[in-house]
Design a protein around this motif. Sequence first.
Motif, mmCIF file in Angstrom:
data_model
loop_
_atom_site.group_PDB
_atom_site.id
_atom_site.type_symbol
_atom_site.label_atom_id
_atom_site.label_comp_id
_atom_site.label_asym_id
_atom_site.label_seq_id
_atom_site.Cartn_x
_atom_site.Cartn_y
_atom_site.Cartn_z
ATOM 1 N N VAL A 178 59.433 32.980 45.141
ATOM 2 C CA VAL A 178 59.279 34.193 44.332
ATOM 3 C C VAL A 178 60.269 34.148 43.181
ATOM 4 N N ALA A 179 59.810 34.447 41.966
ATOM 5 C CA ALA A 179 60.699 34.427 40.805
ATOM 6 C C ALA A 179 60.121 35.280 39.693
ATOM 7 N N VAL A 180 61.000 35.956 38.961
ATOM 8 C CA VAL A 180 60.571 36.800 37.844
ATOM 9 C C VAL A 180 61.544 36.599 36.683
ATOM 10 N N ASP A 181 61.030 36.102 35.555
ATOM 11 C CA ASP A 181 61.861 35.950 34.360
ATOM 12 C C ASP A 181 62.147 37.289 33.701
ATOM 13 N N ARG A 182 61.102 38.126 33.593
ATOM 14 C CA ARG A 182 61.260 39.415 32.915
ATOM 15 C C ARG A 182 60.535 40.494 33.708
ATOM 16 N N ARG A 183 61.262 41.507 34.133
ATOM 17 C CA ARG A 183 60.708 42.573 34.957
ATOM 18 C C ARG A 183 60.039 43.640 34.101
ATOM 19 N N ALA A 184 59.331 44.547 34.764
ATOM 20 C CA ALA A 184 58.611 45.608 34.059
ATOM 21 C C ALA A 184 59.551 46.506 33.267
ATOM 22 N N ASP A 185 60.800 46.661 33.722
ATOM 23 C CA ASP A 185 61.750 47.518 33.013
ATOM 24 C C ASP A 185 62.435 46.789 31.850
ATOM 25 N N SER A 199 64.392 44.065 32.039
ATOM 26 C CA SER A 199 65.528 43.230 32.430
ATOM 27 C C SER A 199 65.060 41.788 32.611
ATOM 28 N N ALA A 200 65.932 40.842 32.267
ATOM 29 C CA ALA A 200 65.536 39.432 32.254
ATOM 30 C C ALA A 200 66.431 38.586 33.148
ATOM 31 N N CYS A 201 65.889 37.459 33.566
ATOM 32 C CA CYS A 201 66.628 36.470 34.360
ATOM 33 C C CYS A 201 66.169 35.094 33.890
ATOM 34 N N ASP A 202 66.987 34.444 33.099
ATOM 35 C CA ASP A 202 66.600 33.185 32.473
ATOM 36 C C ASP A 202 66.285 32.102 33.495
ATOM 37 N N PHE A 203 65.173 31.421 33.262
ATOM 38 C CA PHE A 203 64.763 30.216 33.979
ATOM 39 C C PHE A 203 64.391 30.439 35.448
ATOM 40 N N ALA A 204 64.254 31.681 35.873
ATOM 41 C CA ALA A 204 63.925 31.931 37.277
ATOM 42 C C ALA A 204 62.584 31.300 37.647
ATOM 43 N N GLU A 205 61.579 31.459 36.802
ATOM 44 C CA GLU A 205 60.256 30.935 37.127
ATOM 45 C C GLU A 205 60.217 29.413 37.054
ATOM 46 N N SER A 219 64.456 33.420 43.157
ATOM 47 C CA SER A 219 65.329 33.280 42.002
ATOM 48 C C SER A 219 65.084 34.478 41.097
ATOM 49 N N GLY A 220 66.159 35.168 40.749
ATOM 50 C CA GLY A 220 65.985 36.333 39.889
ATOM 51 C C GLY A 220 67.136 37.303 40.001
ATOM 52 N N VAL A 221 66.814 38.567 39.746
ATOM 53 C CA VAL A 221 67.802 39.636 39.746
ATOM 54 C C VAL A 221 67.941 40.215 41.154
ATOM 55 N N LEU A 246 72.096 27.519 37.958
ATOM 56 C CA LEU A 246 73.047 26.483 38.381
ATOM 57 C C LEU A 246 72.903 26.137 39.864
ATOM 58 N N PHE A 247 72.745 27.153 40.702
ATOM 59 C CA PHE A 247 72.662 26.878 42.138
ATOM 60 C C PHE A 247 71.409 26.082 42.472
ATOM 61 N N THR A 248 70.275 26.492 41.923
ATOM 62 C CA THR A 248 69.034 25.752 42.174
ATOM 63 C C THR A 248 69.144 24.328 41.664
ATOM 64 N N LEU A 249 69.723 24.162 40.491
ATOM 65 C CA LEU A 249 69.875 22.831 39.910
ATOM 66 C C LEU A 249 70.696 21.921 40.817
ATOM 67 N N GLU A 250 71.861 22.415 41.259
ATOM 68 C CA GLU A 250 72.724 21.570 42.098
ATOM 69 C C GLU A 250 72.120 21.351 43.476
#
Length: 303
Positions: free
Chosen positions: A104-111, A113-119, A174-176, A250-254
């Motif tokens: 599950v991942a969301v880059d940009r939520r309905a409100d 708010s954003a989370c870079d590279f989550a998807e 991955s996300g908020v 960073l965590f997913t990458l490592e």
Amino acid sequence: LEAQFRDLSDACIVLLRSESVKAPLVDAKVRVRWDLYREFEQALAEAGARLDEQVRASPELAAFAAGLASRRPAPEPSRGAVSSEVDQALYRRPADPLALALAVAVDRRADGSACDFAERDAAAVRAQLIGLGWPDGNVLVLTGRRATLSALRQALDVLKRRGPSASRVAFYFSGVAAADAQGRSRLMVFDAGLPLDEVLEALAGLGSRGALAILDAPAAPGAPRPGLAVLAGAGAGQARGTDAGQGHGLFTLELLRALRSAADEEGRIAVRAVFERAAVRLKDSSASQTAAWSAPEGLDPEF
């Protein structure tokens, strides 16, 4: 066929219906079953075509789309194509038809708010799990507008139903993440937040080899749960770091780098060893987040 369109406030925009009726041929007993299927297929195709025409011609949907377009923010400047060495699996282990996973991942939520590279994180995790033997059809991915609260709960229900007979069960987010008034973590999907406790309780005890939850979000998993190992990339209140060059958290990458290294070796891939290798590299690259491991004593599932 019926299609009902609703907005995020659950208000109905339009309800469309289409039908087609065919009378099956029954003049010869041996032909009854074949004709039933043939006539049903034709009727379904006709009804589907009519419903498609209604969708395209609907004034209600056209007005809704026009309203969205008027509120759409200006596009962000292009950052160019991003790629990473962890985006694809370079190995292919034998398929395990009893392995299940949900990402599950969301880059940009309905409100907004954003989370870079989550998807991108979720896509890379999916690719690596398939390389490790998870069947393509057994890895469900919910991203963007599809990652709603109701969709996540339905997916967790599927895991709970099928999980007791599964060999391996993995959940990735991955996300908020945010804390409620009592300080408990909530995973924020597209339209709402789901208590992390609810997610972990659904996963606890699934899979004959134990279940695995990976969180690239600032979350506090709490006390260990039976049959469940939790890998959290940041503690509650910490910042989720990203690597813009690689296009990942960073965590997913490592974690995926450590997983790729372990997969190049033959034999069992223990989750704890992969996590510890990733945690050390994360500590070297980020001063703002600390990875955490939570599992009952002696539990160490396999990737």
